[in-house]
Write an enzyme that holds these catalytic residues in place. Sequence first.
Site, PDB file in Angstrom:
ATOM      1  N   LYS A   1       0.820  -1.209   0.000  1.00 41.47           N
ATOM      2  CA  LYS A   1       0.000   0.000   0.000  1.00 41.47           C
ATOM      3  C   LYS A   1       0.855   1.260   0.000  1.00 41.47           C
ATOM      4  O   LYS A   1       0.437   2.285  -0.528  1.00 41.47           O
ATOM      5  CB  LYS A   1      -0.991  -0.009   1.163  1.00 41.47           C
ATOM      6  CG  LYS A   1      -2.111  -1.029   0.913  1.00 41.47           C
ATOM      7  CD  LYS A   1      -3.262  -0.884   1.849  1.00 41.47           C
ATOM      8  CE  LYS A   1      -4.386  -1.843   1.461  1.00 41.47           C
ATOM      9  NZ  LYS A   1      -5.320  -2.135   2.528  1.00 41.47           N
TER      10      LYS A   1
ATOM     11  N   LYS B   1      -5.081 -11.219  -6.345  1.00 37.26           N
ATOM     12  CA  LYS B   1      -6.172 -11.536  -5.426  1.00 37.26           C
ATOM     13  C   LYS B   1      -7.393 -10.676  -5.760  1.00 37.26           C
ATOM     14  O   LYS B   1      -7.231  -9.513  -6.149  1.00 37.26           O
ATOM     15  CB  LYS B   1      -5.620 -11.202  -4.029  1.00 37.26           C
ATOM     16  CG  LYS B   1      -6.586 -11.152  -2.926  1.00 37.26           C
ATOM     17  CD  LYS B   1      -5.915 -10.608  -1.673  1.00 37.26           C
ATOM     18  CE  LYS B   1      -6.301  -9.159  -1.429  1.00 37.26           C
ATOM     19  NZ  LYS B   1      -6.308  -8.698  -0.053  1.00 37.26           N
TER      20      LYS B   1
ATOM     21  N   LYS C   1     -11.287  -5.120  -3.788  1.00 31.92           N
ATOM     22  CA  LYS C   1     -12.094  -3.942  -4.134  1.00 31.92           C
ATOM     23  C   LYS C   1     -11.277  -2.922  -4.914  1.00 31.92           C
ATOM     24  O   LYS C   1     -11.759  -2.292  -5.835  1.00 31.92           O
ATOM     25  CB  LYS C   1     -12.603  -3.257  -2.856  1.00 31.92           C
ATOM     26  CG  LYS C   1     -13.640  -4.048  -2.098  1.00 31.92           C
ATOM     27  CD  LYS C   1     -13.733  -3.565  -0.636  1.00 31.92           C
ATOM     28  CE  LYS C   1     -14.045  -4.704   0.313  1.00 31.92           C
ATOM     29  NZ  LYS C   1     -13.676  -4.476   1.695  1.00 31.92           N
TER      30      LYS C   1
HETATM   31  P1  TYM Z   1     -10.468  -7.217   4.461  1.00 32.44           P
HETATM   32  O1  TYM Z   1     -11.533  -6.242   4.790  1.00 32.44           O
HETATM   33  O2  TYM Z   1      -9.495  -6.900   3.383  1.00 32.44           O
HETATM   34  O3  TYM Z   1     -11.105  -8.626   4.108  1.00 32.44           O
HETATM   35  C1  TYM Z   1     -12.064  -9.229   4.968  1.00 32.44           C
HETATM   36  C2  TYM Z   1     -11.932 -10.737   4.933  1.00 32.44           C
HETATM   37  O4  TYM Z   1     -12.083 -11.206   3.584  1.00 32.44           O
HETATM   38  C3  TYM Z   1     -10.955 -12.005   3.240  1.00 32.44           C
HETATM   39  N1  TYM Z   1     -10.627 -11.778   1.822  1.00 32.44           N
HETATM   40  C4  TYM Z   1     -10.386 -12.764   0.956  1.00 32.44           C
HETATM   41  N2  TYM Z   1     -10.405 -14.095   1.097  1.00 32.44           N
HETATM   42  C5  TYM Z   1     -10.131 -14.846  -0.002  1.00 32.44           C
HETATM   43  N3  TYM Z   1      -9.832 -14.310  -1.218  1.00 32.44           N
HETATM   44  C6  TYM Z   1      -9.804 -12.961  -1.394  1.00 32.44           C
HETATM   45  N4  TYM Z   1      -9.545 -12.454  -2.571  1.00 32.44           N
HETATM   46  C7  TYM Z   1     -10.095 -12.130  -0.277  1.00 32.44           C
HETATM   47  N5  TYM Z   1     -10.163 -10.788  -0.095  1.00 32.44           N
HETATM   48  C8  TYM Z   1     -10.482 -10.593   1.200  1.00 32.44           C
HETATM   49  C9  TYM Z   1      -9.824 -11.510   4.116  1.00 32.44           C
HETATM   50  O5  TYM Z   1      -8.819 -12.484   4.251  1.00 32.44           O
HETATM   51  C10 TYM Z   1     -10.565 -11.223   5.397  1.00 32.44           C
HETATM   52  O6  TYM Z   1     -10.723 -12.407   6.167  1.00 32.44           O
HETATM   53  N6  TYM Z   1      -7.231  -6.590   8.199  1.00 32.44           N
HETATM   54  C11 TYM Z   1      -8.478  -7.189   7.823  1.00 32.44           C
HETATM   55  C12 TYM Z   1      -9.658  -6.752   8.655  1.00 32.44           C
HETATM   56  C13 TYM Z   1      -9.475  -6.897  10.118  1.00 32.44           C
HETATM   57  C14 TYM Z   1      -9.481  -8.119  10.846  1.00 32.44           C
HETATM   58  C15 TYM Z   1      -9.302  -7.742  12.207  1.00 32.44           C
HETATM   59  C16 TYM Z   1      -9.612  -9.436  10.467  1.00 32.44           C
HETATM   60  C17 TYM Z   1      -9.298  -5.899  11.011  1.00 32.44           C
HETATM   61  N7  TYM Z   1      -9.210  -6.397  12.278  1.00 32.44           N
HETATM   62  C18 TYM Z   1      -9.253  -8.702  13.199  1.00 32.44           C
HETATM   63  C19 TYM Z   1      -9.547 -10.398  11.474  1.00 32.44           C
HETATM   64  C20 TYM Z   1      -9.381 -10.037  12.825  1.00 32.44           C
HETATM   65  C21 TYM Z   1      -8.763  -6.833   6.375  1.00 32.44           C
HETATM   66  O7  TYM Z   1      -8.302  -5.882   5.850  1.00 32.44           O
HETATM   67  O8  TYM Z   1      -9.698  -7.639   5.798  1.00 32.44           O
END
Ligand code: TYM
Length: 330
Positions: free
Chosen positions: A112, A192, A195
């Site tokens: 990022k 991957k 969004k």
């Molecule tokens: P975020 O918002 O990017 O994604 C949310 C969840 O979706 C999963 N995910 C995917 N899984 C498979 N293939 C993909 N292409 C894909 N894109 C997204 C992510 O692995 C995630 O499980 N940092 C985290 C949010 C967060 C969090 C936490 C998660 C903040 N605090 C505490 C767990 C525990 C994030 O940016 O997810």
Amino acid sequence: MRKRIFSGIQPSGKLHIGNYLGAIKNWIGLQDEYDCVWGIVDYHSMTIPYDPEGMEGRVIDCAATYLAAGLDPKKCVLMIQSKVKEHTELTWILNTVTPVSWLERVPTFKDKSKRFKDNINMGLMDYPTLMAADIILYKAHAVPVGEDQLPHLELTREIVRRFNNTFGDLFPEPKAIIQKGALIRGLDGQAKMSKSLNNCLYIDDTPEEIWKKLSVAVTDPQRIRKTDPGDPEVCNLFSLHQLFSTDEQIAYCAEGCRTAGIGCLQCKKILSENIAQELTPIREEKQKLLNNMSYIKDVLTEGIAHSQKIASKTIEEVYEKIGTNYKFMK
Ligand code: TYM
């Protein structure tokens, strides 16, 4: 006592099938077995440029998607990160035991900071510390996530070890739960699904939109004409078949691809129908929920109150450990 789980999604836009397959769909299966807290992690979504006016709508959209997909507030807790202040308070405390070098090596920070060169803010760097706080505030034992979150989870475990070593044991080291669909590639078949990369199928897409996107999605790059045999193992859409189609359909498409018995379009048609079949009830249920805002509000208010109770108890224990539980103030 059941073990606790925490996980969350950033409300940074419409949720896509990577979020669904890598996270939400797996969460549904865990709510009977664990004490689950599912967060809408709005503060995380502020680390890249965002539209403040749209934040409320995105949070509501995320909550409605959770509920429509099958997260059941009778079995689990749905909450908004920014409404439980201990998340940010604990982040500060964890900052004091987290070496900068650990944060600098996190892949999402490196990625990022390249993509948002004009906005390499402290939040972007400190993002995994906030994530660690989200998890350990609830003393979660496990965190169901997609594969992309594994480095963050590893860092959480390191931070926990550092905290426990410095101040005395308080937090369990949370484990990642990785299930089917943990890495969904975008429709370009490369990066991957994300969004910010414009390569998504959204949970809200209609059957027409799903077909429109799939019909031009990348398959086995070696298969140029319908008469060329292909290799399902290198076809991105075949990996989606494995998550949406029946065993018979998967076998039919694999064989048809290898022998050039069917063309990619035919294979895509089957997939498109299956995805639409799974997503349509979610989209329709979500529309109903969005017309019932008082229900969404009640679920979140209750979830936040429940989370607050756990968070207040943990932070008191933290004060005790770090020496800020001043007796003279009592
Ligand atoms: P975020 O918002 O990017 O994604 C949310 C969840 O979706 C999963 N995910 C995917 N899984 C498979 N293939 C993909 N292409 C894909 N894109 C997204 C992510 O692995 C995630 O499980 N940092 C985290 C949010 C967060 C969090 C936490 C998660 C903040 N605090 C505490 C767990 C525990 C994030 O940016 O997810």
